[in-house]
Design a protein around this motif. Structure first.
Motif, short mmCIF file in Angstrom:
data_model
loop_
_atom_site.label_atom_id
_atom_site.label_comp_id
_atom_site.label_asym_id
_atom_site.label_seq_id
_atom_site.Cartn_x
_atom_site.Cartn_y
_atom_site.Cartn_z
N ALA A 20 41.78 47.98 27.22
CA ALA A 20 42.45 46.62 27.41
C ALA A 20 43.22 46.32 28.42
O ALA A 20 43.11 45.06 29.05
N LEU A 21 43.58 47.49 29.25
CA LEU A 21 44.15 47.21 30.45
C LEU A 21 43.17 47.11 31.83
O LEU A 21 43.23 46.10 32.69
N LEU A 22 41.73 47.52 31.77
CA LEU A 22 41.00 47.38 32.74
C LEU A 22 40.12 45.76 32.69
O LEU A 22 39.77 45.32 33.75
N VAL A 23 40.29 45.30 31.64
CA VAL A 23 39.73 43.90 31.57
C VAL A 23 40.74 42.85 32.09
O VAL A 23 40.49 41.72 32.40
N LEU A 24 41.90 43.24 31.89
CA LEU A 24 43.30 42.32 32.43
C LEU A 24 43.07 41.73 34.02
O LEU A 24 43.30 40.64 34.02
N PRO A 25 42.86 42.58 34.84
CA PRO A 25 42.78 42.02 36.38
C PRO A 25 42.01 40.69 36.47
O PRO A 25 42.30 39.81 36.99
N SER A 26 40.61 40.90 35.93
CA SER A 26 39.57 39.79 36.05
C SER A 26 40.15 38.64 35.53
O SER A 26 39.80 37.50 35.79
N GLY A 27 40.67 38.85 34.13
CA GLY A 27 40.98 37.87 33.25
C GLY A 27 42.26 37.05 33.81
O GLY A 27 42.17 35.65 33.95
N LEU A 28 43.08 37.63 34.31
CA LEU A 28 44.14 37.15 35.05
C LEU A 28 43.79 36.26 36.32
O LEU A 28 44.25 35.23 36.66
#
Length: 169
Positions: A20-28
């Motif tokens: 869940a955390l590693l998908v966050l940077p690209s999504g932001l």
């Protein structure tokens, strides 16, 4: 027959949360684009993201990606074994192991294939991006390489845990 629940290993819990955390940077980063920030693009390159359809797509892609990554946590939580009682019509029922494992396994394969080329991001031309944007976006997308393998590992742990106590008749 559904096997009795067992506690997932600590490494699997950590791996599930990491997805869940590693998908966050690209999504932001995509949401920043949708909100009108050029986020590393030149004026010409950013023009492609100005339409309402493009902005909607960026937000939907980010939210769906994060929700899919969050589903990995279900592989290490009780709601991944028994549906919560508040779920209409099926609440309280055991989650069937095979469909979960097959779906998650196929997802892991697809994600691994999808993001396999990201380590070579900097060798691809990216017209319309600034040099700094090219560097930053590459860094933000690198964690996605781990999404498929982590999902595969957590799925294998889920499968082993859920099928460990089955008896053959």
């Amino acid at each position: 027959m559904t096997p009795p629940p067992t506690t997932p290993p600590r490494w699997a819990v950590r791996a599930a949360h990491a997805t869940a955390l590693l998908v966050l940077p690209s999504g932001l980063w995509r949401i920043a684009l949708a909100l009108g920030h050029p986020a590393g693009y030149t004026a010409e390159g950013f023009a492609d993201f100005q339409s309402p359809d493009a902005r909607l797509w960026l937000v939907v892609l980010s939210v769906v990606s994060e929700l899919l990554a969050l589903l990995t946590i279900g592989l290490v939580r009780p709601w991944g074994e028994t549906l919560p009682r508040w779920v209409p019509y099926v609440g309280g029922r055991a989650v069937p192991t095979r469909p979960v494992v097959v779906t998650a396994g196929l997802g892991a394969l697809a994600l691994t294939a999808l993001w396999a080329g990201i380590p070579w991001w900097w060798t691809y031309p990216h017209d319309g991006m600034t040099d700094t944007g090219h560097l930053v976006v590459g860094i933000l997308y690198q964690p996605l390489v781990l999404w498929g393998p982590l999902l595969a590992a957590v799925t294998l742990s889920y499968h082993r845990r859920r099928t460990r106590h089955r008896t053959t008749a």
